[in-house]
Write a protein that holds these residues in place. Structure first.
Motif, PDB file in Angstrom:
ATOM      1  N   ILE A   1      11.976  61.038 -75.416  1.00 12.21           N
ATOM      2  CA  ILE A   1      12.588  60.894 -76.746  1.00 12.21           C
ATOM      3  C   ILE A   1      11.894  61.788 -77.767  1.00 12.21           C
ATOM      4  CG2 ILE A   1      12.958  59.292 -78.665  1.00 12.21           C
ATOM      5  CD1 ILE A   1      13.365  57.070 -76.599  1.00 12.21           C
ATOM      6  N   SER A   2      10.574  61.804 -77.762  1.00  7.88           N
ATOM      7  CA  SER A   2       9.836  62.614 -78.747  1.00  7.88           C
ATOM      8  C   SER A   2      10.106  64.097 -78.545  1.00  7.88           C
ATOM      9  CB  SER A   2       8.334  62.333 -78.649  1.00  7.88           C
ATOM     10  OG  SER A   2       7.833  62.681 -77.372  1.00  7.88           O
ATOM     11  N   ASN A   3      10.188  64.540 -77.287  1.00  7.58           N
ATOM     12  CA  ASN A   3      10.513  65.952 -77.028  1.00  7.58           C
ATOM     13  C   ASN A   3      11.931  66.280 -77.453  1.00  7.58           C
ATOM     14  OD1 ASN A   3       8.006  66.493 -75.978  1.00  7.58           O
ATOM     15  ND2 ASN A   3       8.615  66.296 -73.842  1.00  7.58           N
ATOM     16  N   GLY A   4      12.866  65.345 -77.243  1.00  8.01           N
ATOM     17  CA  GLY A   4      14.248  65.560 -77.665  1.00  8.01           C
ATOM     18  C   GLY A   4      14.368  65.691 -79.176  1.00  8.01           C
ATOM     19  N   VAL A   5      13.652  64.834 -79.910  1.00 11.76           N
ATOM     20  CA  VAL A   5      13.665  64.917 -81.381  1.00 11.76           C
ATOM     21  C   VAL A   5      13.081  66.250 -81.843  1.00 11.76           C
ATOM     22  CG1 VAL A   5      12.722  63.922 -83.498  1.00 11.76           C
ATOM     23  CG2 VAL A   5      13.592  62.423 -81.703  1.00 11.76           C
TER      24      VAL A   5
ATOM     25  N   ALA B   1       7.184  70.680 -86.005  1.00 12.01           N
ATOM     26  CA  ALA B   1       7.912  70.045 -84.911  1.00 12.01           C
ATOM     27  C   ALA B   1       6.963  69.355 -83.933  1.00 12.01           C
ATOM     28  CB  ALA B   1       8.769  71.084 -84.185  1.00 12.01           C
ATOM     29  N   LEU B   2       5.852  70.036 -83.611  1.00 16.63           N
ATOM     30  CA  LEU B   2       4.883  69.448 -82.683  1.00 16.63           C
ATOM     31  C   LEU B   2       4.219  68.214 -83.284  1.00 16.63           C
ATOM     32  CD1 LEU B   2       3.201  72.666 -81.236  1.00 16.63           C
ATOM     33  CD2 LEU B   2       4.750  71.099 -80.059  1.00 16.63           C
TER      34      LEU B   2
ATOM     35  N   ILE C   1       5.865  60.623 -83.151  1.00 14.18           N
ATOM     36  CA  ILE C   1       6.901  59.776 -82.551  1.00 14.18           C
ATOM     37  C   ILE C   1       6.457  59.282 -81.179  1.00 14.18           C
ATOM     38  CG2 ILE C   1       9.252  59.801 -81.602  1.00 14.18           C
ATOM     39  CD1 ILE C   1      10.020  61.697 -83.852  1.00 14.18           C
ATOM     40  N   ASN C   2       5.808  60.149 -80.420  1.00 13.85           N
ATOM     41  CA  ASN C   2       5.338  59.783 -79.084  1.00 13.85           C
ATOM     42  C   ASN C   2       4.339  58.633 -79.150  1.00 13.85           C
ATOM     43  OD1 ASN C   2       4.971  59.836 -76.349  1.00 13.85           O
ATOM     44  ND2 ASN C   2       4.138  61.884 -76.238  1.00 13.85           N
TER      45      ASN C   2
ATOM     46  N   GLY D   1       6.522  45.320 -73.658  1.00 18.29           N
ATOM     47  CA  GLY D   1       5.834  44.964 -72.423  1.00 18.29           C
ATOM     48  C   GLY D   1       6.136  45.877 -71.254  1.00 18.29           C
ATOM     49  N   MET D   2       6.580  47.087 -71.511  1.00 13.01           N
ATOM     50  CA  MET D   2       6.876  48.039 -70.438  1.00 13.01           C
ATOM     51  C   MET D   2       5.574  48.694 -69.974  1.00 13.01           C
ATOM     52  SD  MET D   2      10.310  49.742 -72.149  1.00 13.01           S
ATOM     53  CE  MET D   2      10.765  50.689 -70.704  1.00 13.01           C
ATOM     54  N   ASN D   3       5.626  49.363 -68.816  1.00 12.43           N
ATOM     55  CA  ASN D   3       4.418  50.032 -68.311  1.00 12.43           C
ATOM     56  C   ASN D   3       4.607  51.542 -68.363  1.00 12.43           C
ATOM     57  OD1 ASN D   3       6.221  50.331 -66.120  1.00 12.43           O
ATOM     58  ND2 ASN D   3       5.379  48.523 -65.111  1.00 12.43           N
ATOM     59  N   VAL D   4       4.351  52.236 -67.259  1.00 14.50           N
ATOM     60  CA  VAL D   4       4.373  53.689 -67.290  1.00 14.50           C
ATOM     61  C   VAL D   4       5.762  54.241 -67.595  1.00 14.50           C
ATOM     62  CG1 VAL D   4       4.814  53.931 -64.801  1.00 14.50           C
ATOM     63  CG2 VAL D   4       3.613  55.758 -66.031  1.00 14.50           C
ATOM     64  N   ASN D   5       6.817  53.486 -67.228  1.00 14.15           N
ATOM     65  CA  ASN D   5       8.158  53.968 -67.540  1.00 14.15           C
ATOM     66  C   ASN D   5       8.407  54.002 -69.045  1.00 14.15           C
ATOM     67  OD1 ASN D   5       8.073  51.198 -67.666  1.00 14.15           O
ATOM     68  ND2 ASN D   5      10.174  50.888 -66.941  1.00 14.15           N
ATOM     69  N   GLY D   6       7.774  53.090 -69.791  1.00 19.26           N
ATOM     70  CA  GLY D   6       7.892  53.118 -71.252  1.00 19.26           C
ATOM     71  C   GLY D   6       7.241  54.347 -71.850  1.00 19.26           C
ATOM     72  N   VAL D   7       6.086  54.729 -71.285  1.00 20.22           N
ATOM     73  CA  VAL D   7       5.401  55.942 -71.736  1.00 20.22           C
ATOM     74  C   VAL D   7       6.251  57.171 -71.446  1.00 20.22           C
ATOM     75  CG1 VAL D   7       3.334  57.359 -71.462  1.00 20.22           C
ATOM     76  CG2 VAL D   7       3.153  54.863 -71.400  1.00 20.22           C
ATOM     77  N   ALA D   8       6.890  57.185 -70.268  1.00 20.42           N
ATOM     78  CA  ALA D   8       7.746  58.317 -69.905  1.00 20.42           C
ATOM     79  C   ALA D   8       8.947  58.430 -70.841  1.00 20.42           C
ATOM     80  CB  ALA D   8       8.216  58.173 -68.457  1.00 20.42           C
ATOM     81  N   ILE D   9       9.589  57.298 -71.145  1.00 23.80           N
ATOM     82  CA  ILE D   9      10.743  57.298 -72.046  1.00 23.80           C
ATOM     83  C   ILE D   9      10.340  57.789 -73.431  1.00 23.80           C
ATOM     84  CG2 ILE D   9      12.423  55.815 -73.214  1.00 23.80           C
ATOM     85  CD1 ILE D   9      12.411  54.067 -70.673  1.00 23.80           C
ATOM     86  N   ALA D  10       9.173  57.359 -73.897  1.00 26.62           N
ATOM     87  CA  ALA D  10       8.682  57.789 -75.206  1.00 26.62           C
ATOM     88  C   ALA D  10       8.486  59.302 -75.250  1.00 26.62           C
ATOM     89  CB  ALA D  10       7.370  57.078 -75.536  1.00 26.62           C
ATOM     90  N   THR D  11       7.974  59.871 -74.158  1.00 29.70           N
ATOM     91  CA  THR D  11       7.757  61.313 -74.092  1.00 29.70           C
ATOM     92  C   THR D  11       9.082  62.067 -74.158  1.00 29.70           C
ATOM     93  OG1 THR D  11       5.765  60.999 -72.769  1.00 29.70           O
ATOM     94  CG2 THR D  11       6.773  63.185 -72.713  1.00 29.70           C
TER      95      THR D  11
END
Length: 299
Positions: free
Chosen positions: A34-38, A2-3, A9-10, A22-32
């Motif tokens: 989503i990856s934790n949710g998966v 899982a990890l 995914i992250n 072209g996103m900035n820090v908010n894109g990194v946050a969203i990726a985190t």
């Protein structure tokens, strides 16, 4: 698994959101998120597989008063300990920031390298809690002591080996963060100070894990807060102002960890935890398991 899935995914989503969209820090946050949710969904599906090891059902997911109280008695002190750690780290960081941007950059780069060794070091403490807890529930105190010995020995071997590798390639790794020669030299100084304290750290981390396996959580948390946080905060406000150097800050690490190792070692000698069966907690469980096994064999 899982990890690993979450990490991959992250990384992929970080690249997609930042480079492609072209996103900035908010894109990194969203990726985190989503990856934790998966990862959470993956683990939940594994837990609820009928043919799996756990075989958890939705009807099982309800609170049990006695177990909840025991979980909170172990978890809350540890949580408070981590919160106080954060305060101590902020005070140390403020002292580091007072020495200028070069020291700030060097300390930040070194910290990102140090965490690899700390995660390995801490993993044995987590394993110690798990295995001691299992054998404590089974009333096998001799195996609990064996777990502590093995964790201390294996932790020392693997952590020391990784530290040697990191120090060997340390300057090259630090230059990846910042190629400035002064930043690299200062960062390497921090690594030498912190890694010199890891022997004390692995000692008290494993002892704390051992005691938590017996359900003793408050005492190691208090002693760790006093030893690590108390000593570091006192050091920053008393010793550092007199010298005002980066090494004066870094010396707080081996001093505080040595103090904590001494305190936890004394706690181990004083408490001498006994297995649950010796306390009478595990007798009913053992009898129930015996009956279950007997029925299984006869059937």
């Amino acid at each position: 698994m899982a990890l690993t899935l979450s990490g991959l995914i992250n990384v992929v989503l970080n690249l997609f959101f930042v480079i492609v969209l072209g996103m900035n820090v908010n894109g990194v946050a969203i990726a985190t998120v989503i990856s934790n949710g998966v990862s959470a969904l993956f683990l939940t599906a594994g837990l609820m597989r009928r043919d799996g090891i756990a075989g958890v059902r939705r009807t099982d997911l309800r609170p049990d008063g006695m177990i909840l109280r025991r979980i909170l008695s172990i978890g809350i002190p540890t949580g408070i300990q981590m919160a106080v750690f954060a305060v101590a780290n902020m005070i140390i960081q403020s002292a580091i920031n007072s020495l200028g941007t070069v020291v700030m950059a060097a300390s930040s780069a070194a910290f990102n390298v140090e965490v690899f060794a700390y995660y390995l070091l801490n993993s044995f403490s987590q394993a110690c809690t798990t295995f001691v807890g299992q054998n404590n529930g089974a009333g096998n105190k001799a195996r609990c002591r064996k777990v502590l010995r093995n964790c201390l020995l294996e932790d020392f071997i693997f952590t020391a080996s990784l530290i040697v590798l990191i120090l060997f390639a340390g300057r090259g790794i630090l230059s990846l963060f910042n190629p400035d020669a002064q930043v690299v030299a200062t960062g390497y100084t921090r690594m030498l100070w912190v890694f010199s304290a890891y022997t004390f750290s692995l000692f008290y981390e494993n002892i704390a894990g051992y005691l938590r396996g017996f359900g003793i959580s408050l005492v190691p948390s208090i002693l760790t807060v006093l030893g690590v946080c108390g000593v570091r905060i006192t050091w920053i406000y008393t010793v550092f102002p007199k010298q005002g150097t980066f090494s004066a800050i870094m010396a707080a690490y081996p001093v505080s960890m040595a103090a904590t190792a001494f305190l936890l070692g004394m706690a181990l000698l004083v408490f001498k935890p006994v297995a649950e069966e010796e306390q009478g907690f595990g007798i009913k469980l053992v009898r129930k398991r015996t009956v279950t096994v007997s029925r299984t064999i006869s059937s």
